[in-house]
Design a protein around this motif. Structure first.
Motif, PDB file in Angstrom:
ATOM      1  N   ALA A 241      16.340  14.617  37.866  1.00 33.00           N
ATOM      2  CA  ALA A 241      14.999  15.345  38.215  1.00 33.00           C
ATOM      3  C   ALA A 241      14.086  15.239  36.696  1.00 33.00           C
ATOM      4  O   ALA A 241      12.887  15.167  36.819  1.00 33.00           O
ATOM      5  CB  ALA A 241      15.253  16.749  38.366  1.00 33.00           C
ATOM      6  N   LEU A 242      14.526  15.605  35.606  1.00 33.66           N
ATOM      7  CA  LEU A 242      14.107  15.266  34.477  1.00 33.66           C
ATOM      8  C   LEU A 242      13.210  14.012  34.431  1.00 33.66           C
ATOM      9  O   LEU A 242      12.261  13.712  33.858  1.00 33.66           O
ATOM     10  CB  LEU A 242      14.899  15.676  33.366  1.00 33.66           C
ATOM     11  N   MET A 243      14.032  12.884  34.508  1.00 30.98           N
ATOM     12  CA  MET A 243      13.490  11.613  34.463  1.00 30.98           C
ATOM     13  C   MET A 243      12.552  11.385  35.347  1.00 30.98           C
ATOM     14  O   MET A 243      11.695  10.497  34.885  1.00 30.98           O
ATOM     15  CB  MET A 243      14.849  10.595  34.816  1.00 30.98           C
ATOM     16  N   HIS A 244      12.389  11.918  36.469  1.00 32.49           N
ATOM     17  CA  HIS A 244      11.411  11.628  37.412  1.00 32.49           C
ATOM     18  C   HIS A 244      10.167  12.052  36.769  1.00 32.49           C
ATOM     19  O   HIS A 244       8.891  11.430  37.215  1.00 32.49           O
ATOM     20  CB  HIS A 244      11.514  12.666  38.734  1.00 32.49           C
ATOM     21  N   GLN A 245      10.175  12.822  35.773  1.00 31.65           N
ATOM     22  CA  GLN A 245       8.641  13.620  35.182  1.00 31.65           C
ATOM     23  C   GLN A 245       8.261  12.567  34.201  1.00 31.65           C
ATOM     24  O   GLN A 245       7.351  12.903  33.529  1.00 31.65           O
ATOM     25  CB  GLN A 245       8.972  14.711  34.958  1.00 31.65           C
ATOM     26  N   THR A 246       9.068  11.634  33.614  1.00 35.15           N
ATOM     27  CA  THR A 246       8.612  10.937  32.592  1.00 35.15           C
ATOM     28  C   THR A 246       7.613   9.710  32.835  1.00 35.15           C
ATOM     29  O   THR A 246       7.300   9.293  33.792  1.00 35.15           O
ATOM     30  CB  THR A 246       9.923  10.349  31.954  1.00 35.15           C
ATOM     31  N   GLU A 247       6.827   9.540  31.855  1.00 35.06           N
ATOM     32  CA  GLU A 247       5.684   8.650  31.885  1.00 35.06           C
ATOM     33  C   GLU A 247       6.245   7.179  31.857  1.00 35.06           C
ATOM     34  O   GLU A 247       5.884   6.338  32.598  1.00 35.06           O
ATOM     35  CB  GLU A 247       4.737   8.568  30.625  1.00 35.06           C
ATOM     36  N   ASP A 248       7.458   6.994  31.249  1.00 33.14           N
ATOM     37  CA  ASP A 248       8.253   5.628  31.334  1.00 33.14           C
ATOM     38  C   ASP A 248       8.515   5.340  32.814  1.00 33.14           C
ATOM     39  O   ASP A 248       8.692   4.199  32.999  1.00 33.14           O
ATOM     40  CB  ASP A 248       9.218   5.669  30.374  1.00 33.14           C
ATOM     41  N   HIS A 249       9.134   6.316  33.433  1.00 33.58           N
ATOM     42  CA  HIS A 249       9.515   6.140  34.901  1.00 33.58           C
ATOM     43  C   HIS A 249       8.316   5.650  35.664  1.00 33.58           C
ATOM     44  O   HIS A 249       8.513   4.792  36.509  1.00 33.58           O
ATOM     45  CB  HIS A 249      10.309   7.433  35.395  1.00 33.58           C
ATOM     46  N   HIS A 250       7.069   6.400  35.357  1.00 33.38           N
ATOM     47  CA  HIS A 250       6.128   6.059  36.282  1.00 33.38           C
ATOM     48  C   HIS A 250       5.473   4.597  35.776  1.00 33.38           C
ATOM     49  O   HIS A 250       5.128   3.712  36.888  1.00 33.38           O
ATOM     50  CB  HIS A 250       4.936   7.202  36.010  1.00 33.38           C
ATOM     51  N   GLU A 251       5.556   4.393  34.761  1.00 35.25           N
ATOM     52  CA  GLU A 251       5.470   3.080  34.120  1.00 35.25           C
ATOM     53  C   GLU A 251       6.151   2.029  34.672  1.00 35.25           C
ATOM     54  O   GLU A 251       5.891   0.803  35.102  1.00 35.25           O
ATOM     55  CB  GLU A 251       5.146   2.847  32.632  1.00 35.25           C
ATOM     56  N   ALA A 252       7.436   2.178  34.828  1.00 36.09           N
ATOM     57  CA  ALA A 252       8.477   1.220  35.496  1.00 36.09           C
ATOM     58  C   ALA A 252       8.160   0.985  36.725  1.00 36.09           C
ATOM     59  O   ALA A 252       8.473  -0.309  37.244  1.00 36.09           O
ATOM     60  CB  ALA A 252       9.969   1.591  35.065  1.00 36.09           C
ATOM     61  N   VAL A 253       7.908   1.943  37.655  1.00 35.74           N
ATOM     62  CA  VAL A 253       7.622   1.791  39.001  1.00 35.74           C
ATOM     63  C   VAL A 253       6.409   1.090  39.084  1.00 35.74           C
ATOM     64  O   VAL A 253       6.366   0.291  40.027  1.00 35.74           O
ATOM     65  CB  VAL A 253       7.524   2.954  39.767  1.00 35.74           C
ATOM     66  N   SER A 254       5.303   1.306  38.469  1.00 38.97           N
ATOM     67  CA  SER A 254       4.082   0.891  38.572  1.00 38.97           C
ATOM     68  C   SER A 254       4.176  -0.674  38.244  1.00 38.97           C
ATOM     69  O   SER A 254       3.712  -1.671  38.720  1.00 38.97           O
ATOM     70  CB  SER A 254       2.996   1.159  37.612  1.00 38.97           C
ATOM     71  N   ALA A 255       4.861  -1.028  36.863  1.00 41.45           N
ATOM     72  CA  ALA A 255       5.111  -2.645  36.494  1.00 41.45           C
ATOM     73  C   ALA A 255       6.064  -3.295  37.515  1.00 41.45           C
ATOM     74  O   ALA A 255       5.690  -4.409  37.781  1.00 41.45           O
ATOM     75  CB  ALA A 255       5.866  -2.524  35.232  1.00 41.45           C
ATOM     76  N   PHE A 256       6.871  -2.717  38.231  1.00 45.35           N
ATOM     77  CA  PHE A 256       7.697  -3.263  39.474  1.00 45.35           C
ATOM     78  C   PHE A 256       6.776  -3.644  40.421  1.00 45.35           C
ATOM     79  O   PHE A 256       6.575  -4.694  40.935  1.00 45.35           O
ATOM     80  CB  PHE A 256       8.806  -2.458  39.701  1.00 45.35           C
ATOM     81  N   GLU A 258       3.419  -3.997  40.773  1.00 46.71           N
ATOM     82  CA  GLU A 258       2.491  -4.884  40.088  1.00 46.71           C
ATOM     83  C   GLU A 258       2.911  -6.305  39.692  1.00 46.71           C
ATOM     84  O   GLU A 258       2.104  -7.035  39.131  1.00 46.71           O
ATOM     85  CB  GLU A 258       1.658  -4.180  38.916  1.00 46.71           C
ATOM     86  N   LYS A 259       3.978  -6.404  39.602  1.00 40.72           N
ATOM     87  CA  LYS A 259       4.788  -7.635  38.984  1.00 40.72           C
ATOM     88  C   LYS A 259       4.444  -8.000  37.584  1.00 40.72           C
ATOM     89  O   LYS A 259       3.907  -9.163  37.390  1.00 40.72           O
ATOM     90  CB  LYS A 259       4.522  -8.827  40.190  1.00 40.72           C
ATOM     91  N   ARG A 260       4.461  -6.835  36.829  1.00 36.96           N
ATOM     92  CA  ARG A 260       4.176  -7.074  35.298  1.00 36.96           C
ATOM     93  C   ARG A 260       5.325  -6.789  34.437  1.00 36.96           C
ATOM     94  O   ARG A 260       6.227  -5.899  35.029  1.00 36.96           O
ATOM     95  CB  ARG A 260       2.830  -6.687  35.131  1.00 36.96           C
ATOM     96  N   LYS A 261       5.425  -7.117  33.334  1.00 33.87           N
ATOM     97  CA  LYS A 261       6.408  -6.521  32.306  1.00 33.87           C
ATOM     98  C   LYS A 261       5.988  -5.074  31.665  1.00 33.87           C
ATOM     99  O   LYS A 261       4.793  -4.727  31.529  1.00 33.87           O
ATOM    100  CB  LYS A 261       6.412  -7.097  31.164  1.00 33.87           C
ATOM    101  N   PRO A 262       6.816  -4.144  31.843  1.00 36.19           N
ATOM    102  CA  PRO A 262       6.608  -2.848  31.529  1.00 36.19           C
ATOM    103  C   PRO A 262       6.331  -2.478  30.185  1.00 36.19           C
ATOM    104  O   PRO A 262       6.794  -3.507  29.432  1.00 36.19           O
ATOM    105  CB  PRO A 262       7.662  -1.827  32.272  1.00 36.19           C
ATOM    106  N   HIS A 263       5.672  -1.444  29.810  1.00 39.26           N
ATOM    107  CA  HIS A 263       5.216  -0.889  28.343  1.00 39.26           C
ATOM    108  C   HIS A 263       5.821   0.478  28.220  1.00 39.26           C
ATOM    109  O   HIS A 263       5.306   1.333  28.742  1.00 39.26           O
ATOM    110  CB  HIS A 263       3.959  -1.114  27.982  1.00 39.26           C
ATOM    111  N   PHE A 264       7.061   0.601  27.489  1.00 41.18           N
ATOM    112  CA  PHE A 264       7.586   1.925  27.607  1.00 41.18           C
ATOM    113  C   PHE A 264       7.095   2.326  25.977  1.00 41.18           C
ATOM    114  O   PHE A 264       7.172   1.847  25.116  1.00 41.18           O
ATOM    115  CB  PHE A 264       9.106   1.830  27.593  1.00 41.18           C
ATOM    116  N   THR A 265       6.983   3.744  26.233  1.00 41.01           N
ATOM    117  CA  THR A 265       6.453   4.654  25.116  1.00 41.01           C
ATOM    118  C   THR A 265       7.338   5.677  24.561  1.00 41.01           C
ATOM    119  O   THR A 265       7.229   6.393  23.641  1.00 41.01           O
ATOM    120  CB  THR A 265       5.186   5.316  25.388  1.00 41.01           C
ATOM    121  N   GLY A 266       8.510   6.049  25.336  1.00 39.88           N
ATOM    122  CA  GLY A 266       9.414   7.038  24.948  1.00 39.88           C
ATOM    123  C   GLY A 266       8.712   8.434  25.372  1.00 39.88           C
ATOM    124  O   GLY A 266       9.277   9.502  25.243  1.00 39.88           O
TER     125      GLY A 266
END
Length: 267
Positions: A241-256, A258-266
């Motif tokens: 549930a905590l992971m659902h709220q992270t920016e990196d999770h949202h970035e990973a889903v968006s990158a998938f 949009e078929k691009r490489k994700p950029h994670f920030t921690g």
């Protein structure tokens, strides 16, 4: 001025910790190796820019374990009365398994040579092990009339199972790199000159993942070792549930999508 007994290098979210007493084959006694390792582990744990740690040795050995000459020192721990000797273990070498176990990042032992006694146990305290073709392992305590006082038995049982752990513990024999691979002590054996390169390749795969998720995944694995299933499921649900709220999770889903490489920030 001589070099420190433990070196720390951090690059690309990968921390490399090197035992650095090569002339003595990197023992953990008779020097300040334990204190230096604990200091470096604490720095790694506190650094949000680190996602994975490699532990290796300088020179021809990974770690020779305890200095056998010190065992004959009339003023050393082996000649103390039992209660004082036990406390020396609690205050000294037993802090290493606790520090490594409590690290929130994955750990890779890059075993460059002999890992003997407490040195063998030090490799078992890591999550993964990669061995040079020159590596060898020895749970040799019984050969000296002692037992592992550093939690080695706890880790060996969990890494290898009872039968393999019993064989190595009771025989005190040395295990070459190829046998270590066969019995599951190591993930792979590589040419000696490529050991650190290969360890960094594996570390880089981890370092490319969302940093917070990596640390939480490590905590979840620790929980799995000691919890029963209902408690573990509650823990997994809370962490997820905590992971659902992270920016990196949202970035990973968006990158998938949009078929691009994700950029994670921690974050």
């Amino acid at each position: 001025m001589s070099e420190p007994n433990v070196l720390l290098d951090i690059k690309d979210r990968i921390a490399t910790v090197t035992l650095n007493d090569p002339e003595r084959r990197n023992p953990i006694t008779g020097n300040d190796m334990i204190e230096a390792l604990l200091e470096k582990f604490a720095k790694v744990q506190a650094d949000p820019e680190v996602s994975v740690m490699i532990l290796t040795g300088a020179g021809s050995a990974f770690c020779a374990g305890g200095d056998i000459k010190e065992m004959n020192d009339p003023d050393g721990v082996f000649r103390k009365e039992p209660l004082a000797a036990a406390q020396s273990y609690v205050d000294g070498v037993q802090k290493l398994p606790q520090a490594l176990y409590n690290l929130d990042i994955p750990t890779i032992a890059a075993v460059n040579g002999a890992a003997v006694g407490a040195g063998c146990d030090l490799t078992m305290m890591c999550d993964m092990r990669i061995a040079s073709e020159k590596a060898k392992f020895g749970e040799v305590f019984l050969n000296l009339g002692i037992i592992p006082g550093d939690a080695g038995s706890w880790f060996l049982l969990r890494r290898l199972g009872h039968q393999r752990a019993a064989d190595l513990t009771f025989s005190g024999r040395m295990v070459a790199a190829d046998e270590a691979l066969e019995i599951g002590m190591v993930l792979e054996v590589v040419p000696h000159d490529t050991l650190l390169e290969r360890a960094r390749e594996r570390a880089a795969v981890i370092a490319a993942k969302p940093p917070r998720a990596v640390r939480i995944a490590k905590r979840l694995m620790r929980n799995a070792e000691r919890m029963d299933l209902p408690d573990f499921l509650n823990s997994a649900a809370a962490y997820q549930a905590l992971m659902h709220q992270t920016e990196d999770h949202h970035e990973a889903v968006s990158a998938f999508i949009e078929k691009r490489k994700p950029h994670f920030t921690g974050r």
